[in-house]
Enzyme design. Sequence first.
Site, PDB file in Angstrom:
ATOM      1  CB  THR A 184     -22.744   5.243  37.944  1.00  0.00           C
ATOM      2  OG1 THR A 184     -21.694   4.864  37.058  1.00  0.00           O
ATOM      3  CG2 THR A 184     -23.968   4.399  37.679  1.00  0.00           C
ATOM      4  CD  GLU A 231     -11.821  -1.229  39.419  1.00  0.00           C
ATOM      5  OE1 GLU A 231     -11.040  -1.999  40.002  1.00  0.00           O
ATOM      6  OE2 GLU A 231     -12.698  -0.579  39.986  1.00  0.00           O
ATOM      7  CB  CYS A 259     -19.459  -1.050  38.636  1.00  0.00           C
ATOM      8  SG  CYS A 259     -18.410   0.367  38.350  1.00  0.00           S
ATOM      9  NE  ARG A 318     -13.661   0.281  45.094  1.00  0.00           N
ATOM     10  CZ  ARG A 318     -13.747   1.344  44.308  1.00  0.00           C
ATOM     11  NH1 ARG A 318     -14.570   2.324  44.619  1.00  0.00           N
ATOM     12  NH2 ARG A 318     -13.020   1.437  43.213  1.00  0.00           N
TER      13      ARG A 318
HETATM   14  C1  UDX Z   1     -17.820  -3.205  35.214  1.00  0.00           C
HETATM   15  C2  UDX Z   1     -18.299  -2.996  33.766  1.00  0.00           C
HETATM   16  O1  UDX Z   1     -17.755  -4.045  32.943  1.00  0.00           O
HETATM   17  C3  UDX Z   1     -17.873  -1.629  33.272  1.00  0.00           C
HETATM   18  O2  UDX Z   1     -18.400  -1.405  31.973  1.00  0.00           O
HETATM   19  C4  UDX Z   1     -18.405  -0.552  34.230  1.00  0.00           C
HETATM   20  O3  UDX Z   1     -17.994   0.727  33.814  1.00  0.00           O
HETATM   21  C5  UDX Z   1     -17.929  -0.825  35.651  1.00  0.00           C
HETATM   22  O4  UDX Z   1     -18.314  -2.167  36.038  1.00  0.00           O
HETATM   23  P1  UDX Z   1     -15.517  -3.841  36.404  1.00  0.00           P
HETATM   24  O5  UDX Z   1     -16.278  -3.750  37.692  1.00  0.00           O
HETATM   25  O6  UDX Z   1     -14.184  -3.186  36.308  1.00  0.00           O
HETATM   26  O7  UDX Z   1     -16.397  -3.228  35.204  1.00  0.00           O
HETATM   27  O8  UDX Z   1     -15.289  -5.388  36.094  1.00  0.00           O
HETATM   28  P2  UDX Z   1     -15.806  -6.477  35.064  1.00  0.00           P
HETATM   29  O9  UDX Z   1     -14.696  -6.890  34.211  1.00  0.00           O
HETATM   30  O10 UDX Z   1     -17.056  -6.082  34.400  1.00  0.00           O
HETATM   31  O11 UDX Z   1     -16.094  -7.700  36.069  1.00  0.00           O
HETATM   32  C6  UDX Z   1     -17.035  -7.571  37.136  1.00  0.00           C
HETATM   33  C7  UDX Z   1     -17.097  -8.851  37.944  1.00  0.00           C
HETATM   34  O12 UDX Z   1     -17.735  -9.873  37.203  1.00  0.00           O
HETATM   35  C8  UDX Z   1     -15.747  -9.419  38.366  1.00  0.00           C
HETATM   36  O13 UDX Z   1     -15.833  -9.824  39.720  1.00  0.00           O
HETATM   37  C9  UDX Z   1     -15.549 -10.612  37.462  1.00  0.00           C
HETATM   38  O14 UDX Z   1     -14.773 -11.619  38.061  1.00  0.00           O
HETATM   39  C10 UDX Z   1     -16.987 -11.072  37.274  1.00  0.00           C
HETATM   40  N1  UDX Z   1     -17.217 -11.836  36.028  1.00  0.00           N
HETATM   41  C11 UDX Z   1     -17.058 -11.234  34.826  1.00  0.00           C
HETATM   42  C12 UDX Z   1     -17.686 -13.151  36.111  1.00  0.00           C
HETATM   43  O15 UDX Z   1     -17.855 -13.711  37.198  1.00  0.00           O
HETATM   44  N2  UDX Z   1     -17.959 -13.808  34.941  1.00  0.00           N
HETATM   45  C13 UDX Z   1     -17.811 -13.246  33.712  1.00  0.00           C
HETATM   46  O16 UDX Z   1     -18.089 -13.920  32.710  1.00  0.00           O
HETATM   47  C14 UDX Z   1     -17.332 -11.922  33.649  1.00  0.00           C
END
Ligand code: UDX
Length: 432
Positions: free
Chosen positions: A119, A151, A256, A324
């Site tokens: 990214t 992830e 991310c 992280r």
């Molecule tokens: C994210 C993006 O979804 C992905 O497309 C990108 O490539 C990398 O960043 P990721 O960091 O693996 O992926 O996790 P994700 O499932 O998106 O959740 C991110 C955070 O948001 C988590 O801490 C999760 O608990 C939180 N979350 C997610 C909420 O608090 N509420 C929600 O409704 C959804």
Amino acid sequence: MQVAVIGLGYVGLVLAVGLGGLGHQVLGVDADSSRIAVLARGEIPLHEPGLAEHLARHRDHLRFSERVDDRLAEAQVVFVAVGTPPGVTGDADLSAVFRVAEAVGARLRRGAVVVIKSTVPVGTGARVEAILRRVAGFSIPVVSNPEFLAEGSALADFQRPDRIILGGSDAGAMERVAGLFAGVGAPVLRMDRESAELSKYASNAMLAVRISFMNELSRLCEQVGADVTKVGESVGLDHRIGPAFLRAGAGFGGSCFPKDLSALEALGMRHGVRLGVVEAASLANVAQRRHLAQRVIDALGEGVRGARVALWGLAFKPGTDDLREASAGALLRDLIAAGAEVVGWDPVARPGDDPVFSGLSLAEGPLEAVDGADALVLVTEWDHFLTVDPEEVSRRMRGDLVFDGRNALKPDAWTGAGLRYRCVGRPALETE
Ligand code: UDX
């Protein structure tokens, strides 16, 4: 096709194994020799469902190396998937990307294509192309192909992405990369490189904004007696909005969202555009974590000094061992600062000597974590916690406070066990 993937973190490793599964011959490179040693044994150095099995199945398509060497000359496509952590200004630190460009440019043959998976801020592709031209002495086209995998579902996201984005100006190079993903049934969007680079930040920022908006609403719900899950459901059923990423909770974390929001904000600043919505999403996230910690501290009152607080879940979300920017780290810091003693448990995440988690005692299991606890806070909604018997928790705890930081537990079962149940943005379900 002969492919190389430089950088075997989450994105690079899933990509390498995924491309091997599509029948390509993949050379995976990472400077971390211990990581390469693990991979060479056929193991996976991170917790990601299905990835080890996929690697075992396609082992003959994968080779691993700890350095960029002459084998790279065979590659028709080279993916750059190294980390772009935030620098001091919040901007993405691109030094690893540029180092790879130098090393790769010195070895590639004419006709090769370089693809940026990391990214990176808008304009990075052009800078990499300039480095490659200088080092190689001829032009090597650079295509932007941002990665959207999450992830915990990374392999499935690779195999069934919503879309494949290709940004560049060399049509032949873009077709070569599109051809690599021919086995993946997803729409391919071709565009200029700048738009592709910005798309990744835009997606992550949009998702983070949605979460932060719901988190702010949850605080309002707590004041006015509304239920944030009902509000989220109502809003999400509007087909123009959709239901995903509307869950209020203990805040977002991970490698991310926090980093990409800062980088997007910094990119805006550099170009004289203040991205106030993005900035607000970050601030609301910090505020949400503080708010949850403060509620625990207030509920414990004077007794917070020396109180024992159990944290259920440490990873930034279920399904990963990634710590992280995890909300658990922020809660831990605030609780320790208030004088509490904090014990935590997570099914897979292990903080080791991570300074963010210093002061945390680790328990042997979810029940051991609540032994003698005055308060329990569910931070990461792993399934493991959903099946624990609240009666048993009640027997083991010294106090009776339970904070469900993800609205994941069944309130009746917990109040029925004589515990004071608190959640996020659902005041009617809380008990005194
Ligand atoms: C994210 C993006 O979804 C992905 O497309 C990108 O490539 C990398 O960043 P990721 O960091 O693996 O992926 O996790 P994700 O499932 O998106 O959740 C991110 C955070 O948001 C988590 O801490 C999760 O608990 C939180 N979350 C997610 C909420 O608090 N509420 C929600 O409704 C959804």
